[in-house]
Design an enzyme around this catalytic site. Structure first.
Site, PDB file in Angstrom:
ATOM      1  N   THR A  25       3.041  54.016  45.528  1.00  0.00           N
ATOM      2  CA  THR A  25       2.396  53.544  44.295  1.00  0.00           C
ATOM      3  C   THR A  25       3.377  53.622  43.121  1.00  0.00           C
ATOM      4  N   GLY A  26       2.988  53.006  42.017  1.00  0.00           N
ATOM      5  CA  GLY A  26       3.632  53.204  40.720  1.00  0.00           C
ATOM      6  C   GLY A  26       5.145  53.038  40.716  1.00  0.00           C
ATOM      7  N   ARG A  47       0.398  61.350  50.617  1.00  0.00           N
ATOM      8  CA  ARG A  47      -0.694  61.873  51.443  1.00  0.00           C
ATOM      9  C   ARG A  47      -1.502  60.764  52.108  1.00  0.00           C
ATOM     10  N   ARG A  75       3.425  69.491  49.684  1.00  0.00           N
ATOM     11  CA  ARG A  75       3.126  70.910  49.425  1.00  0.00           C
ATOM     12  C   ARG A  75       3.286  71.752  50.682  1.00  0.00           C
ATOM     13  N   PHE A 105      -2.520  65.934  34.808  1.00  0.00           N
ATOM     14  CA  PHE A 105      -3.698  65.523  34.020  1.00  0.00           C
ATOM     15  C   PHE A 105      -3.629  66.265  32.696  1.00  0.00           C
ATOM     16  N   TYR A 156       9.576  66.116  28.573  1.00  0.00           N
ATOM     17  CA  TYR A 156       9.097  67.454  28.188  1.00  0.00           C
ATOM     18  C   TYR A 156       9.592  68.534  29.156  1.00  0.00           C
ATOM     19  N   LYS A 171       8.162  70.468  35.794  1.00  0.00           N
ATOM     20  CA  LYS A 171       9.296  69.552  35.580  1.00  0.00           C
ATOM     21  C   LYS A 171      10.511  70.339  35.064  1.00  0.00           C
ATOM     22  N   PRO A 197      11.943  59.554  32.632  1.00  0.00           N
ATOM     23  CA  PRO A 197      11.361  58.350  32.034  1.00  0.00           C
ATOM     24  C   PRO A 197      10.446  58.712  30.869  1.00  0.00           C
ATOM     25  N   GLY A 198      10.370  57.820  29.902  1.00  0.00           N
ATOM     26  CA  GLY A 198       9.306  57.875  28.889  1.00  0.00           C
ATOM     27  C   GLY A 198       8.119  57.118  29.445  1.00  0.00           C
TER      28      GLY A 198
HETATM   29  C1  HXC Z   1      -8.941  70.092  34.712  1.00  0.00           C
HETATM   30  C2  HXC Z   1      -8.759  69.692  36.973  1.00  0.00           C
HETATM   31  C3  HXC Z   1      -8.580  68.303  36.733  1.00  0.00           C
HETATM   32  C4  HXC Z   1      -8.620  67.857  35.371  1.00  0.00           C
HETATM   33  C5  HXC Z   1      -8.513  68.636  38.871  1.00  0.00           C
HETATM   34  N1  HXC Z   1      -8.716  69.840  38.307  1.00  0.00           N
HETATM   35  N2  HXC Z   1      -8.434  67.685  37.936  1.00  0.00           N
HETATM   36  N3  HXC Z   1      -8.932  70.574  35.974  1.00  0.00           N
HETATM   37  N4  HXC Z   1      -8.785  68.778  34.410  1.00  0.00           N
HETATM   38  N5  HXC Z   1      -8.467  66.572  35.080  1.00  0.00           N
HETATM   39  C6  HXC Z   1      -8.872  71.116  38.998  1.00  0.00           C
HETATM   40  C7  HXC Z   1     -10.061  71.115  39.943  1.00  0.00           C
HETATM   41  O1  HXC Z   1     -11.258  71.375  39.273  1.00  0.00           O
HETATM   42  C8  HXC Z   1      -9.654  72.233  40.910  1.00  0.00           C
HETATM   43  O2  HXC Z   1      -9.865  73.505  40.331  1.00  0.00           O
HETATM   44  C9  HXC Z   1      -8.147  72.091  41.005  1.00  0.00           C
HETATM   45  O3  HXC Z   1      -7.738  71.377  39.831  1.00  0.00           O
HETATM   46  C10 HXC Z   1      -7.717  71.300  42.229  1.00  0.00           C
HETATM   47  O4  HXC Z   1      -8.413  70.072  42.199  1.00  0.00           O
HETATM   48  P1  HXC Z   1      -8.369  69.058  43.426  1.00  0.00           P
HETATM   49  O5  HXC Z   1      -9.080  67.809  43.025  1.00  0.00           O
HETATM   50  O6  HXC Z   1      -8.831  69.769  44.680  1.00  0.00           O
HETATM   51  O7  HXC Z   1      -6.790  68.824  43.558  1.00  0.00           O
HETATM   52  P2  HXC Z   1      -5.977  67.870  44.482  1.00  0.00           P
HETATM   53  O8  HXC Z   1      -6.868  67.123  45.435  1.00  0.00           O
HETATM   54  O9  HXC Z   1      -4.861  68.656  45.024  1.00  0.00           O
HETATM   55  O10 HXC Z   1      -5.436  66.738  43.448  1.00  0.00           O
HETATM   56  C11 HXC Z   1      -4.351  66.987  42.634  1.00  0.00           C
HETATM   57  C12 HXC Z   1      -4.541  66.340  41.270  1.00  0.00           C
HETATM   58  C13 HXC Z   1      -4.882  64.820  41.406  1.00  0.00           C
HETATM   59  C14 HXC Z   1      -3.236  66.565  40.491  1.00  0.00           C
HETATM   60  C15 HXC Z   1      -5.697  67.016  40.567  1.00  0.00           C
HETATM   61  O11 HXC Z   1      -5.011  64.228  40.107  1.00  0.00           O
HETATM   62  C16 HXC Z   1      -3.847  64.047  42.169  1.00  0.00           C
HETATM   63  O12 HXC Z   1      -3.896  63.976  43.386  1.00  0.00           O
HETATM   64  N6  HXC Z   1      -2.839  63.446  41.485  1.00  0.00           N
HETATM   65  C17 HXC Z   1      -1.751  62.704  42.152  1.00  0.00           C
HETATM   66  C18 HXC Z   1      -1.235  61.556  41.346  1.00  0.00           C
HETATM   67  C19 HXC Z   1      -0.956  61.842  39.884  1.00  0.00           C
HETATM   68  O13 HXC Z   1      -1.455  62.815  39.306  1.00  0.00           O
HETATM   69  N7  HXC Z   1      -0.190  60.956  39.289  1.00  0.00           N
HETATM   70  C20 HXC Z   1       0.141  61.050  37.878  1.00  0.00           C
HETATM   71  C21 HXC Z   1       1.535  61.451  37.718  1.00  0.00           C
HETATM   72  S1  HXC Z   1       1.893  61.085  36.070  1.00  0.00           S
HETATM   73  P3  HXC Z   1     -11.175  74.408  40.686  1.00  0.00           P
HETATM   74  O14 HXC Z   1     -10.958  75.674  39.927  1.00  0.00           O
HETATM   75  O15 HXC Z   1     -12.379  73.622  40.209  1.00  0.00           O
HETATM   76  O16 HXC Z   1     -11.186  74.586  42.174  1.00  0.00           O
HETATM   77  C22 HXC Z   1       3.071  62.095  35.454  1.00  0.00           C
HETATM   78  C23 HXC Z   1       3.542  61.657  34.096  1.00  0.00           C
HETATM   79  C24 HXC Z   1       4.482  62.619  33.473  1.00  0.00           C
HETATM   80  O17 HXC Z   1       3.468  63.033  36.039  1.00  0.00           O
HETATM   81  C25 HXC Z   1       4.873  62.274  32.078  1.00  0.00           C
HETATM   82  C26 HXC Z   1       3.840  61.714  31.162  1.00  0.00           C
HETATM   83  C27 HXC Z   1       4.286  61.521  29.750  1.00  0.00           C
HETATM   84  P1  NAP Z   2       1.678  57.740  40.580  1.00  0.00           P
HETATM   85  O1  NAP Z   2       1.626  56.308  40.965  1.00  0.00           O
HETATM   86  O2  NAP Z   2       0.407  58.496  40.491  1.00  0.00           O
HETATM   87  O3  NAP Z   2       2.680  58.470  41.578  1.00  0.00           O
HETATM   88  C1  NAP Z   2       2.495  59.745  42.091  1.00  0.00           C
HETATM   89  C2  NAP Z   2       2.667  59.674  43.597  1.00  0.00           C
HETATM   90  O4  NAP Z   2       2.756  61.001  44.123  1.00  0.00           O
HETATM   91  C3  NAP Z   2       1.524  58.971  44.317  1.00  0.00           C
HETATM   92  O5  NAP Z   2       2.044  57.972  45.161  1.00  0.00           O
HETATM   93  C4  NAP Z   2       0.875  60.070  45.153  1.00  0.00           C
HETATM   94  O6  NAP Z   2       0.401  59.548  46.405  1.00  0.00           O
HETATM   95  C5  NAP Z   2       2.051  61.012  45.354  1.00  0.00           C
HETATM   96  N1  NAP Z   2       1.622  62.384  45.633  1.00  0.00           N
HETATM   97  C6  NAP Z   2       0.790  63.157  44.907  1.00  0.00           C
HETATM   98  N2  NAP Z   2       0.589  64.334  45.503  1.00  0.00           N
HETATM   99  C7  NAP Z   2       1.331  64.309  46.633  1.00  0.00           C
HETATM  100  C8  NAP Z   2       1.541  65.253  47.667  1.00  0.00           C
HETATM  101  N3  NAP Z   2       0.946  66.456  47.668  1.00  0.00           N
HETATM  102  N4  NAP Z   2       2.375  64.916  48.688  1.00  0.00           N
HETATM  103  C9  NAP Z   2       2.983  63.715  48.709  1.00  0.00           C
HETATM  104  N5  NAP Z   2       2.826  62.780  47.747  1.00  0.00           N
HETATM  105  C10 NAP Z   2       1.996  63.080  46.728  1.00  0.00           C
HETATM  106  O7  NAP Z   2       2.382  57.911  39.143  1.00  0.00           O
HETATM  107  P2  NAP Z   2       3.765  57.348  38.543  1.00  0.00           P
HETATM  108  O8  NAP Z   2       3.516  57.096  37.117  1.00  0.00           O
HETATM  109  O9  NAP Z   2       4.324  56.275  39.384  1.00  0.00           O
HETATM  110  O10 NAP Z   2       4.693  58.646  38.635  1.00  0.00           O
HETATM  111  C11 NAP Z   2       5.867  58.682  39.429  1.00  0.00           C
HETATM  112  C12 NAP Z   2       6.821  59.728  38.881  1.00  0.00           C
HETATM  113  O11 NAP Z   2       7.256  59.358  37.574  1.00  0.00           O
HETATM  114  C13 NAP Z   2       6.228  61.132  38.763  1.00  0.00           C
HETATM  115  O12 NAP Z   2       7.196  62.091  39.095  1.00  0.00           O
HETATM  116  C14 NAP Z   2       5.910  61.222  37.290  1.00  0.00           C
HETATM  117  O13 NAP Z   2       5.867  62.551  36.832  1.00  0.00           O
HETATM  118  C15 NAP Z   2       7.082  60.464  36.718  1.00  0.00           C
HETATM  119  N6  NAP Z   2       6.874  59.985  35.353  1.00  0.00           N
HETATM  120  C16 NAP Z   2       6.037  58.931  35.131  1.00  0.00           C
HETATM  121  C17 NAP Z   2       5.901  58.457  33.832  1.00  0.00           C
HETATM  122  C18 NAP Z   2       5.059  57.277  33.524  1.00  0.00           C
HETATM  123  O14 NAP Z   2       4.932  56.933  32.349  1.00  0.00           O
HETATM  124  N7  NAP Z   2       4.500  56.591  34.502  1.00  0.00           N
HETATM  125  C19 NAP Z   2       6.580  59.094  32.778  1.00  0.00           C
HETATM  126  C20 NAP Z   2       7.406  60.163  33.056  1.00  0.00           C
HETATM  127  C21 NAP Z   2       7.552  60.608  34.356  1.00  0.00           C
HETATM  128  P3  NAP Z   2      -0.836  60.173  47.224  1.00  0.00           P
HETATM  129  O15 NAP Z   2      -1.967  60.343  46.280  1.00  0.00           O
HETATM  130  O16 NAP Z   2      -1.069  59.169  48.323  1.00  0.00           O
HETATM  131  O17 NAP Z   2      -0.362  61.477  47.805  1.00  0.00           O
END
Ligand code: HXC
Ligand code: NAP
Length: 291
Positions: A25-26, A47, A75, A105, A156, A171, A197-198
């Site tokens: 993705t992404g 995953r 993980r 998040f 950050y 990070k 990245p920003g």
């Molecule tokens: C508060 C939260 C929450 C939220 C989950 N939790 N989401 N707490 N606010 N929004 C809590 C839950 O209640 C639970 O705690 C614990 O976290 C684990 O939740 P799960 O849903 O079981 O976690 P999991 O299935 O492992 O999912 C991980 C995840 C999910 C991070 C929560 O969003 C995910 O899978 N994300 C993957 C993709 C992603 O996040 N992409 C964005 C990357 S962007 P309790 O106590 O209730 O058990 C990025 C940008 C960086 O990195 C720079 C930006 C400027």
């Molecule tokens: P994204 O599409 O949500 O990418 C995150 C990816 O991580 C998903 O494909 C997800 O796939 C995978 N992932 C999450 N948990 C995992 C696990 N336990 N094992 C294996 N894979 C896992 O978001 P994105 O914006 O493209 O982000 C990509 C990277 O850029 C990240 O490192 C993010 O911090 C960085 N970044 C993004 C931005 C932005 O503006 N977009 C800015 C700064 C930095 P599954 O859910 O299938 O596991």
């Protein structure tokens, strides 16, 4: 020519085997697509196998390259070792590891449970450590050289940030890992670099960092001196260069690609952006008089 176009020459990554975590993705998908167009064999992993399989099919139709989807939760160290094993079987020894998978998040820190903290740290910091350790051990044991690791962090990592504290500390750890191994593993022929990245629009990041109508309300683009968000191709261009042999002397670097965003709030006098030309005429006349 413009920044939305591919930059490197044809076949710049020919013969390379590249593993991209979060490659379904992404930004991971965009980088993988470009690496494939440049001739690399790509292993995408995350995953969700169904997401990976669909992406691999579409990517391969677009680039004509070999794309191998492998389910792996970064993980879990055993799953990472299996990722390495499947890569060796299906593609040969990996040349490049891109640690791109992440979780994030927004939340006030005091509202987070300890499990919520771990959910992010385990993907970003522990996952990056797991992949780096498994791949690095393999390369070192096999005495394979000319390998490299690219870690995707964010700005950050060095400033810290409120409301995304689990991500910020993770990070920061990944950046420390990048710089530490750049020195320690250079003797084995392994380079380590990072990209910060920003804002680059993706469904995964936007839905979690700017949920609901926050995108419109906060007008993110206004916080960026260049007044636009990033284009996926320009990030892919940078990453393709950094993992390629053209960047053989780049080691321990973190390259920021954010339109100047993080510096916007860092410069003490940046608020003067709001001053109009007429106000400047007035202020300059006052300051000249004061000498
Ligand atoms: C508060 C939260 C929450 C939220 C989950 N939790 N989401 N707490 N606010 N929004 C809590 C839950 O209640 C639970 O705690 C614990 O976290 C684990 O939740 P799960 O849903 O079981 O976690 P999991 O299935 O492992 O999912 C991980 C995840 C999910 C991070 C929560 O969003 C995910 O899978 N994300 C993957 C993709 C992603 O996040 N992409 C964005 C990357 S962007 P309790 O106590 O209730 O058990 C990025 C940008 C960086 O990195 C720079 C930006 C400027
Ligand atoms: P994204 O599409 O949500 O990418 C995150 C990816 O991580 C998903 O494909 C997800 O796939 C995978 N992932 C999450 N948990 C995992 C696990 N336990 N094992 C294996 N894979 C896992 O978001 P994105 O914006 O493209 O982000 C990509 C990277 O850029 C990240 O490192 C993010 O911090 C960085 N970044 C993004 C931005 C932005 O503006 N977009 C800015 C700064 C930095 P599954 O859910 O299938 O596991």
């Amino acid at each position: 020519m413009n920044y939305k176009e591919p930059m490197l020459r044809d076949n710049a990554l020919k013969g390379k085997v590249i593993v991209v975590t979060g490659g379904g993705t992404g930004l991971g998908r965009s980088m993988s697509t470009y690496f494939s167009k440049l001739g690399a064999t790509i292993v995408i992993t995350s995953r969700k196998l169904e997401v990976l399989e669909k992406t691999a099919e579409e990517m391969s139709a677009e680039t004509g390259g070999k794309i191998i989807p492998v389910a792996c939760d970064v993980r879990d160290y055993d799953q990472v070792e299996n990722l390495l094993k499947v890569t060796l079987e299906k593609a040969g020894s990996p040349d490049i590891l891109v640690n791109n998978a992440a979780g994030n998040f927004i939340s006030p820190t005091e509202r987070l449970s300890h499990r919520a903290f771990d959910a992010v740290i385990d993907i970003v910091l522990k996952g990056t450590k797991n992949c780096t350790l498994a791949f690095g051990k393999h390369w070192i044991d096999q005495k394979e050289k000319n390998k490299n690791i690219l870690n995707i962090v964010t700005t950050y990592a060095w400033t810290g940030s409120s409301y995304v504290v689990p991500s910020a500390i993770s990070k920061a750890g990944v950046l420390a890992l990048t710089r530490s191994l750049a020195v320690e593993w250079a003797k084995y022929g392994i380079r380590s670099n990072a990209v910060a990245p920003g804002p680059f629009p993706t469904e995964g990041a936007w839905s979690r960092i700017l949920p609901g109508d926050l995108t419109e309300k906060l007008n993110v683009v206004n916080q960026i001196p260049l007044r636009r968000s990033g284009e996926h191709q320009e990030l892919a261009n940078l990453c393709a260069y950094m993992v390629s042999d053209f960047a053989s002397y780049m080691n321990g670097e973190v390259v920021t690609l954010d339109g100047g965003e993080w510096l916007q709030d860092a410069g003490q006098m940046n608020f003067l952006d709001a001053v109009t030309p007429e106000m400047w005429d007035f202020f300059i006349s006052l300051s000249k008089k004061s000498k």
